[in-house]
Design a protein around this motif. Structure first.
Motif, mmCIF file in Angstrom:
data_model
loop_
_atom_site.group_PDB
_atom_site.id
_atom_site.type_symbol
_atom_site.label_atom_id
_atom_site.label_comp_id
_atom_site.label_asym_id
_atom_site.label_seq_id
_atom_site.Cartn_x
_atom_site.Cartn_y
_atom_site.Cartn_z
ATOM 1 N N HIS A 268 0.795 -1.258 0.242
ATOM 2 C CA HIS A 268 -0.199 0.056 -0.333
ATOM 3 C C HIS A 268 0.723 1.372 -0.095
ATOM 4 C CE1 HIS A 268 -3.829 -2.170 0.279
ATOM 5 N NE2 HIS A 268 -3.163 -2.604 1.176
ATOM 6 N N TRP A 339 -5.180 -3.118 10.980
ATOM 7 C CA TRP A 339 -6.039 -3.486 9.887
ATOM 8 C C TRP A 339 -6.382 -1.276 9.896
ATOM 9 C CZ3 TRP A 339 -8.274 -7.594 11.812
ATOM 10 C CH2 TRP A 339 -7.485 -9.207 11.990
ATOM 11 N N LEU A 343 -4.049 2.710 6.544
ATOM 12 C CA LEU A 343 -4.136 3.723 5.804
ATOM 13 C C LEU A 343 -5.353 4.955 6.384
ATOM 14 C CD1 LEU A 343 -5.519 1.682 2.727
ATOM 15 C CD2 LEU A 343 -2.890 2.428 3.439
ATOM 16 N N LEU A 348 -9.004 4.929 5.289
ATOM 17 C CA LEU A 348 -9.486 3.535 4.404
ATOM 18 C C LEU A 348 -9.312 2.005 5.195
ATOM 19 C CD1 LEU A 348 -7.998 3.738 0.972
ATOM 20 C CD2 LEU A 348 -10.514 3.372 1.398
ATOM 21 N N VAL A 349 -9.563 0.898 5.499
ATOM 22 C CA VAL A 349 -9.634 -0.087 6.791
ATOM 23 C C VAL A 349 -9.012 -1.241 5.522
ATOM 24 C CG1 VAL A 349 -10.342 -0.021 8.097
ATOM 25 C CG2 VAL A 349 -11.519 -1.527 6.292
ATOM 26 N N VAL A 350 -8.094 -2.509 5.591
ATOM 27 C CA VAL A 350 -7.477 -3.102 4.820
ATOM 28 C C VAL A 350 -7.906 -4.644 5.757
ATOM 29 C CG1 VAL A 350 -5.373 -1.901 4.257
ATOM 30 C CG2 VAL A 350 -5.466 -3.652 5.898
ATOM 31 N N SER A 355 -4.863 -8.373 2.855
ATOM 32 C CA SER A 355 -4.672 -6.520 2.837
ATOM 33 C C SER A 355 -4.316 -6.306 1.275
ATOM 34 C CB SER A 355 -3.347 -6.853 4.110
ATOM 35 O OG SER A 355 -3.880 -7.209 5.398
ATOM 36 N N ARG A 356 -4.693 -6.865 0.172
ATOM 37 C CA ARG A 356 -4.905 -6.042 -0.805
ATOM 38 C C ARG A 356 -6.160 -5.346 -0.684
ATOM 39 N NH1 ARG A 356 -4.759 -9.710 -5.840
ATOM 40 N NH2 ARG A 356 -5.966 -11.236 -4.411
ATOM 41 N N TYR A 357 -6.596 -6.016 -0.439
ATOM 42 C CA TYR A 357 -8.306 -5.878 -0.401
ATOM 43 C C TYR A 357 -9.252 -4.191 0.686
ATOM 44 C CZ TYR A 357 -10.295 -9.380 -2.512
ATOM 45 O OH TYR A 357 -10.776 -10.563 -3.781
ATOM 46 N N THR A 358 -9.965 -3.332 0.240
ATOM 47 C CA THR A 358 -9.741 -2.168 1.123
ATOM 48 C C THR A 358 -10.971 -2.246 1.651
ATOM 49 O OG1 THR A 358 -9.302 0.074 -0.728
ATOM 50 C CG2 THR A 358 -7.318 -1.103 0.387
ATOM 51 N N ARG A 360 -14.234 0.597 3.181
ATOM 52 C CA ARG A 360 -14.634 2.301 4.396
ATOM 53 C C ARG A 360 -15.983 1.844 5.227
ATOM 54 N NH1 ARG A 360 -12.770 6.671 1.959
ATOM 55 N NH2 ARG A 360 -12.111 6.613 -0.089
ATOM 56 N N SER A 374 -12.363 -8.140 3.086
ATOM 57 C CA SER A 374 -11.674 -10.126 1.630
ATOM 58 C C SER A 374 -12.289 -10.617 2.120
ATOM 59 C CB SER A 374 -10.054 -9.638 2.402
ATOM 60 O OG SER A 374 -9.985 -9.923 3.321
#
Length: 504
Positions: A268, A339, A343, A348-350, A355-358, A360, A374
């Motif tokens: 990220h 997490w 970000l 954002l949260v991961v 943890s590629r996925y984010t 709100r 995710s």
């Protein structure tokens, strides 16, 4: 009791292949007459013939959606285990056969079946976007392993369509050892029915399925009536629950998490002077975690002055978190906080699983995310795919709901060894299997961006005393817990496992 608290923490820390959200309890059948009737019927077995191209080879195969009844000593059916087998035709008893399942505990085999190794798969976005709304494409899967092995996907009791029969309480099958005994019994019966006792045999699972793999291997090879194994496939492994238990006073989870945090911070773009190589940066983080960081945590409240400041600076570099935040955590950033915090400046949260996925959250305050982006990014596509494929394409008829992730609580964590009441690890089962079976090898596949089963946790568990390192093969993927959702990693994973099976 402390033992009960530990069991609860273990259950909460786990995660299936997808994972740890609270789930409603699964009740025993309310209609006893219907339950009694289900115990008297014959198992349903449906077989169709298909042809496909896998690993570049054109393969004809028999696809079976079936049930196998596990019976009591007096022959009374106690549980129906659903399975999906793919066997190359003409049948060859010397061909390898691989038994696969997912995790949870409480997860059906849908994820490995429809995501990675079955002849069909569901095509969801590969780049960390959510799977959206139906219809979801169900496509041919040229990455399936059918060119090198026959495959049997197993749904343990309480998952998929598998269930207890008659008046049997499903809790008889809900536990590390109970579950392993049932799966081992299924494997022995399948070998009987299909004439495959002398076939090369591989066993594998994902997430808690790796825990199950170790426990099942112990049931298969830990007695005189052995079922010898050629290989064990561990995907996103969780073996040593004690080392990863996030309980006050245990610093190992922080050590284990740092290399994963470094990978996610790198992905990220939260790393200052970001190096070009992810693997090289992870190697640096691993060396820091096992060296200066572990030493610092070991010193506890005695850590002070410039030594503390130096560790804090390095920890900030690897995790992408500010020194101020790290100091507030006493240099122990829990994954859940990571997490949410990484970000936060972007709103954002991961994800936990990947943890590629984010995502709100409702607001940008708080210490943890509202939900794992995710998981809600993939669940609907898999549920639709397994039901459409099994019911419509394979023709398996049932009015039961397919349980992708279900409640199998309370789960019995007893390993049958009096000395491990307070420390749960199935890794010693694998060490003993390797020592006592010179032909056995282990494959371990780990995603860099997986916090459900961090890659360093698997490395730690499988590098203790008693493990012959030359027969354990690690591979890494630039995705998360279910690395096969990323197209490039699905191809790499199947290439790696193909090579592992062929090299027996």
């Amino acid at each position: 009791m402390l033992q009960n608290r530990i069991a609860a923490l273990l259950a909460a820390s786990l995660l299936a292949t997808p994972l740890g959200a609270p789930l409603a309890a699964q009740d025993k059948p309310k209609d006893e007459s219907r339950a009694e009737k289900s115990a008297e019927r014959a198992p349903q077995i449906v077989t169709v013939r298909r042809t496909g191209t896998f690993g570049g080879q054109r393969i004809s195969y028999a696809a079976t959606a079936g049930e196998m009844f596990l019976k009591d000593n007096d022959g009374t059916p106690k549980a129906a285990i659903n399975y999906y087998s793919y066997v190359k035709e003409p049948r060859d008893p010397s061909r390898p056969v691989t038994f696969l399942f997912n995790g949870g505990p409480g997860s059906g085999s849908v994820w490995l079946h429809m995501g990675a190794f079955g002849p069909k798969r569901v095509a969801i976005p590969s780049d960390g976007r959510d799977d959206g709304a139906p219809p979801y494409p169900i496509v041919d899967n040229p990455d399936s392993l059918l060119d090198v092995t026959d495959i049997v996907f197993i749904d343990p009791v309480g998952t998929g369509f598998s269930h207890a029969l008659g008046k049997t309480d499903p809790k008889e099958y809900w536990g590390v050892t109970k579950d392993a005994k049932a799966v081992a019994q299924f494997i022995r019966l399948w070998l009987n029915d299909n004439g495959r006792w002398n076939s090369p045999k591989f066993l594998g699972g994902e997430s808690y399925g790796t825990t199950r793999s170790a426990a099942v291997a112990n049931e298969l090879e830990g007695q005189y009536n052995d079922v010898g194994l050629n290989g064990i496939i561990l995907i996103s492994a969780i073996l040593d629950f004690g080392a990863q238990a996030e309980v006050e006073g245990n610093d190992m989870p922080y050590v284990i998490a740092v290399p994963s945090m470094a990978a996610v911070a790198w992905y990220h773009n939260k790393v200052a002077d970001r190096p070009a190589s992810l693997a090289a940066f992870v190697a640096e983080a691993r060396a820091f975690a096992t060296g200066p960081y572990a030493t610092a945590l070991l010193k506890g409240v005695a850590l002070a002055g410039e030594e503390r400041a130096a560790v804090r600076r390095q920890l900030a570099r690897f995790t992408g978190l500010s020194e101020e935040f790290l100091e507030r955590t006493d240099l122990r950033p829990a994954p859940g906080r990571f997490w949410k915090e990484l970000l936060r400046d972007r709103g954002l949260v991961v994800g936990r699983l990947d943890s590629r996925y984010t995502g709100r959250d409702r607001d940008n305050a708080g210490e943890g995310f509202d939900n794992d982006p995710s998981f809600y990014g993939i669940d609907a596509g898999y549920a639709a795919a397994i039901n459409a494929y099994v019911r419509d394409d394979l023709g398996f008829k049932t009015d039961r709901q397919y349980v992708t992730i279900g409640s199998v609580q309370p789960w019995d964590w007893d390993l049958g060894r009096g000395e491990d009441v307070y420390y749960k690890s199935v890794a010693p089962y694998l060490g003993r299997s390797l020592r006592e079976n010179s032909g056995l090898r282990i494959f371990v596949g780990q995603g860099y961006y997986d916090f459900a089963t961090p890659f360093f946790g698997a490395e730690y568990a499988l590098s203790r005393t008693g493990f012959p390192a030359d027969r354990i093969k690690f591979e890494y993927y630039e995705s998360g817990h279910m690395m096969y959702v990323r197209d490039e990693d699905r191809a790499k994973l199947t290439r790696d496992i193909r090579a592992f099976i062929r090299s027996r």
